[in-house]
Write a protein that holds these residues in place. Structure first.
Motif, mmCIF file in Angstrom:
data_model
loop_
_atom_site.group_PDB
_atom_site.id
_atom_site.type_symbol
_atom_site.label_atom_id
_atom_site.label_comp_id
_atom_site.label_asym_id
_atom_site.label_seq_id
_atom_site.Cartn_x
_atom_site.Cartn_y
_atom_site.Cartn_z
ATOM 1 N N THR A 328 0.817 -1.222 0.000
ATOM 2 C CA THR A 328 0.000 0.000 0.000
ATOM 3 C C THR A 328 0.847 1.267 0.000
ATOM 4 O O THR A 328 0.333 2.364 0.235
ATOM 5 C CB THR A 328 -0.945 0.018 1.223
ATOM 6 N N HIS A 419 -6.930 2.447 3.394
ATOM 7 C CA HIS A 419 -6.856 1.030 3.748
ATOM 8 C C HIS A 419 -6.515 0.794 5.219
ATOM 9 O O HIS A 419 -6.034 -0.266 5.582
ATOM 10 C CB HIS A 419 -5.848 0.325 2.832
ATOM 11 N N THR A 524 -2.327 -8.985 -3.732
ATOM 12 C CA THR A 524 -1.638 -8.455 -2.553
ATOM 13 C C THR A 524 -0.396 -9.263 -2.223
ATOM 14 O O THR A 524 0.676 -8.704 -1.966
ATOM 15 C CB THR A 524 -2.595 -8.438 -1.351
#
Length: 997
Positions: A328, A419, A524
């Motif tokens: 992220t 997030h 991810t």
């Protein structure tokens, strides 16, 4: 006929056991030792409070005593000791407030609690009694501390090793010192690409080249016990550091309600973090409740991620952050430093200096719990400085906020508000950018919808479940799904919502990368690997493992604790006392009050500093003038290893004889070792205590034990092989219409509802934890005076499953008391009945019932299901009275089964059967399988009419047995926990219904 005089009987047998040393267990090196299997059973030893015991405390002690007595009858050598965790703040605070020395307070408290413990007839080996405040005990606590001080954690051995080994490796050149002052291995000469004049890689130095004081400081930094300046909870009014548990949500001390400040102070620390992985791995082999293992895993908090470096614009400083989500990074739109972070002062601009200083000062008044609460409104202040995001070279602002703590990671975070919930709330409060960089696999994420018509969210929820939550005024809801799907859904219902995209909520799960440059479209897991490798290649970060666990802060600025065996010398630094100078005793002091102040910047002034004759000493190393360490150890110190001293409490040559330790703490049998050759798990065979010790005591003890294991002082790597947590015994609390608590002496419970004896007012009734403030503490002295210790023991075990929380109800005690009277009349007779004893062979039904009881009770004791074992005994006595006779042989075997539960009564009746010796070491009776065949029936169990489980009982089971079996069913126990059973309905051959409120 004699009556059942429990007072005289219990006094008689307690005196007999003490005078004859009935429960004294010899060690393997002693003359009377018998070579038998061992069973070490231990209670978490108590703190001797001035309030003494209430009826909840003996629950665990009764359970362990039943098991201990049973195991002796099964042919085991049983070690069952008792002692006192007697150092600590409460005794000292009481002494300060009343002008009494804490030694006197502690001695009086110990005398009272020991009197209470002994009145239950527990089969403790009192010859092993100890207290952590005795110099002969804390001598060895100090000795273990010195072992930690004189050890380091060798990463190659993955174990603690003597500090001399580190020094030898440094002087031999096997290890060197890098530019950051870290000990590093030296590569072989022919593999060093760039060799300095010292013969090591550039940036490294040989240890011999350091000045003596540099060498000493370096060594000190690697000790398992070391000193460091760390943020602590400082209470100047109490003059001491407090643990998090001693600080209220309002940032005040729980004793005195004084302000507590976060302050950097130099403190003793224990390097428990070096054992993080081993503390985690060891849990897998332990026979512990899974809930306790989970709590320990969460406390250690192991996570895998990456360390990432952010450079500060216009500054040479680098902010290192740890993140579990390096995928992220493209969504990091700002950074946050903890108020205690050392870079706050350095990077803050002149324009923001005053605002930042005020904020940091305000944050120092808040507790960790207050700062990290999910419901807390996010606060912060901009430092005026910026950092560079390493993945996209974007300039992002650096803030200071108290929701970031120095206790985890690096005390700095990269904030990704799209997030992370906390970052999202902070970004919303300060209007900071939110960039979404992870999309869920189905392209959905949480959104909040505002409806024009109230009540619409409830309608949507009923028609089509979308997950999330509905606002209290039913005008908005959180949903998850693609925007078009949600819009279509609203149209189908004829509902109108505001712009759905208006407020996106953070998506915290795994998904697909978006807005992340060349990484778009990656999962991810794949992205994490790629970006971590890239950071490493670019010198901007690296893969890392982190833990929530912090090194153990081990100092207290108090008098009533173990003195540190440490000397501070201006010339030699921190010097350990020699082991031959232990114990270092506390000095006699008239004034042991800590220095109190209203000034948050007031420096610590521990009471021991006032003992100038004791404090001023000579250095063991150079002989020059020196000062003693004036902090003391925390209360945890003595309780970390007491189970080992119980093994050999009179030994003045070592903390425990090694052969004695190997016998009582031996690892698994050869058979189990063959199944798992790596296993060294042994230790205490059964450790019983409350779940409130689930983390700190158990974790700290395991850490100390592993240090001793590494250094070769104990034979196994874990201290507590099997753990059992008893549930809490609570009691009824009564309040009048004003909400004021009413004591039991003013409550009349004889009718359908509790009423005030003086006013007649109907009182509100609830089941709560026992406390003085609720006026619902039940004193065991009063119960035993009226009904006897055997009744008390039996009632506590009959209340329900040991692991469940249960309400104490004195009104139910007479029922158990009547059962013991029936046992007395059955064998000894009474004023209104002849004894049922006969000389001829007993009735066959009685014999079958007895064999059934012997098996049932044995199995239930092994499984810690004492309530059903008691129910089976009641059922057996019913069978005997129905038959009208019992042979002496049958009576004797029944008394052996009863003995672990009601030992005084069993001993007295055993003697009446003609036996001269105590039954303590009589063998547990055998049963015949052929006599156990019987008809059974399966019954449904309901709670308030709702099906909760099935039980199987014998077809002729008594109602008490059926109810006990129903309450032992886990789902039933969970359904009635914390509630009052107002009616018990048994429909023969069909069902049981428990009515609760």
């Amino acid at each position: 006929m004699e009556k059942y005089d429990f007072t005289e009987i219990e006094k008689k047998w307690q005196a007999y056991w003490q005078e004859n040393g009935t429960f004294v267990q010899p060690n393997p090196d002693e003359a009377d030792f018998a070579d038998k299997p061992k069973f070490y059973i231990l209670d978490m030893f108590p703190y001797p409070s001035g309030a003494g015991l209430h009826v909840g405390h003996p629950e665990g002690y009764t359970a362990t005593d039943i098991v201990a007595r049973y195991k002796r009858m099964r042919g085991f050598n049983v070690l069952h000791p008792m002692g006192y965790d007697s150092f600590g703040l409460p005794a000292e605070q009481y002494a300060v407030e009343h002008g009494v020395h804490p030694r006197e307070t502690t001695a009086a408290n110990i005398a009272n609690i020991e009197r209470q413990i002994k009145m239950f007839g527990f089969s403790y080996d009192w010859s092993r009694r100890l207290a952590t405040t005795e110099p002969d005990y804390y001598r060895w606590t100090q000795w273990i501390f010195l072992k930690m001080f004189n050890s380091w954690y060798d990463p190659d051995a993955d174990a603690a090793r003597p500090i001399e080994e580190l020094i030898d490796k440094l002087f031999s050149g096997e290890l060197a010192v890098d530019a950051g002052g870290n000990v590093v291995p030296v590569a072989p000469y022919n593999r060093i690409p760039n060799i300095s004049l010292e013969g090591v890689a550039y940036g490294q130095r040989k240890f011999q080249k350091l000045a003596p004081d540099q060498q000493r400081r370096l060594i000190d930094e690697y000790r398992l016990a070391y000193m460091a300046e760390v943020p602590v909870n400082w209470c100047p009014k109490l003059g001491t550091v407090l643990s998090n548990e001693e600080v209220t949500n309002e940032g005040k001390s729980d004793r005195g309600d004084w302000p507590v400040y976060r302050k950097n102070l130099k403190q003793w620390m224990l390097r428990i973090t070096a054992y993080s992985d081993r503390l985690l791995e060891g849990l897998d082999e332990l026979d512990w409740p899974e809930s306790i293992k989970i709590m320990q895993r969460n406390w250690i908090g192991r996570s895998e991620g990456a360390d990432v470096d952010f450079t500060v614009v216009g500054n040479d400083e680098v902010i290192r952050v740890y993140t579990t989500r390096p995928d992220t990074l493209f969504g990091a739109t700002y950074m946050v430093l903890a108020p205690e972070h050392p870079l706050v002062e350095q990077i803050t601009t002149d324009e923001q200096r005053d605002a930042v200083d005020r904020y940091v000062q305000e944050a120092s008044h808040k507790s960790e719990l207050d700062r990290t609460a999910d419901t807390k409104e996010k606060t912060g202040v901009f430092t005026g400085a910026y950092a560079i995001n390493p993945v996209n070279d974007e300039k992002i602002p650096i803030w200071v906020a108290d929701y970031v703590m120095m206790g985890y990671g690096t005390g700095a975070i990269m904030a990704v508000p799209a997030h992370d919930e906390r970052d999202y709330e902070f970004a919303g409060a300060f209007n900071l950018p939110i960039i979404r960089v992870v999309e869920s696999y189905n392209c959905s994420f949480d959104r909040r919808i505002f409806f024009s018509k109230k009540g619409s969210p409830s309608l949507v929820q009923q028609k089509y479940y979308l997950g999330g939550s509905i606002s209290s005024d039913s005008s908005q809801m959180t949903v998850r799904g693609p925007k078009r799907q949600i819009e279509s859904l609203l149209q189908d219902f004829g509902l109108e919502g505001s712009d759905i995209v208006l407020e996106k909520l953070p998506f915290t799960g795994d998904g697909i990368a978006v807005n992340s440059g060349p990484y778009d479209g990656m999962t991810t897991a794949e992205f994490k690997k790629k970006i971590t490798a890239w950071l490493d290649e670019q010198g901007l970060g690296q893969a890392a493992v982190n833990y929530k666990l912090r090194d153990w802060l081990f100092s207290r600025q108090r008098y009533w604790g173990e003195p540190f065996p440490i000397i501070h010398c201006e010339k030699c630094g921190t010097v350990a006392l020699g082991e031959d100078q232990l114990p270092l005793k506390l000095p006699e002091m008239d004034d042991f009050t800590p220095s109190a102040s209203d000034d948050p910047d007031a420096p610590p002034a521990p009471p021991l500093a006032k003992a100038t004759d004791w404090n001023n000493t000579t250095c063991p190393s150079c002989g020059g003038p020196a000062k003693r360490e004036v902090n003391t150890m925390p209360q945890w110190a003595g309780s970390c290893w007491y189970y080992l001293r119980f093994l050999d409490p009179k030994n003045d040559k070592s903390f425990c004889n090694s052969d004695v330790e190997k016998y009582w703490m031996k690892p698994p049998s050869e058979e189990s070792a063959i199944r798992n050759p790596q296993s060294t798990i042994g230790g205490i065979d059964l450790y019983v205590g409350g779940a409130e010790h689930a983390v700190l005591h158990l974790l700290y003890s395991r850490f100390w034990h592993k240090v001793l294991f590494d250094l070769g002082y104990v034979s196994g790597s874990e201290p507590f092989g099997k753990l059992f947590n008893q549930g809490m015994i609570r009691s009824y609390a009564y309040r009048d219409k004003r909400g004021v608590c009413v004591g039991y002496e003013d409550v009349n419970t004889s009718g359908d509802k509790p009423v005030h004896r003086q006013t007649g007012e109907v009182l509100a009734e609830s089941v709560e934890k026992m406390s003085k403030s609720l006026k619902n503490v039940v004193n065991p002295d009063e119960v035993i005076a009226e009904y006897g210790a055997d009744t008390f023991r039996l009632y506590e075990m009959f209340m329900g499953p040991l692991e469940a929380s249960k309400p104490w109800n004195t009104r139910d005690v007479p029922g158990v008391h009547r059962f013991l009277h029936r046992v007395w009349r059955m064998i000894a007779g009474g004023e209104d009945i002849q004894s049922l004893l006969i000389d001829k062979a007993g009735d066959e039904k009685v014999e079958r019932a007895l064999h059934k009881l012997i098996r049932k009770a044995g199995d239930d004791i092994e499984a810690m299901k004492f309530n059903t074992a008691i129910a089976a005994m009641m059922e057996f006595v019913n069978v005997v009275f129905k038959a009208g006779a019992i042979s002496k042989g049958q009576a004797g075997r029944f008394l052996l089964v009863l003995a672990p539960f009601a030992p005084h009564l069993a001993e007295e009746l055993w003697q009446k059967l003609g036996h001269d010796e105590s039954l303590t070491y009589e063998p547990w009776p055998e049963y015949n399988e052929s006599l156990l065949v019987e008809d059974t029936v399966e019954l449904a169990v309901q709670v308030n009419g709702k099906m909760r489980g099935l039980i199987t009982v014998s077809a002729d089971a008594a109602e008490e047995t059926i109810i006990a079996a129903a309450l032992a069913e886990p789902k039933v126990a969970a359904a009635v926990e914390g509630k009052t059973i107002i009616k018990k309905i048994v429909v023969p051959d069909r069902l049981v219904n428990l009515v609760v409120k």
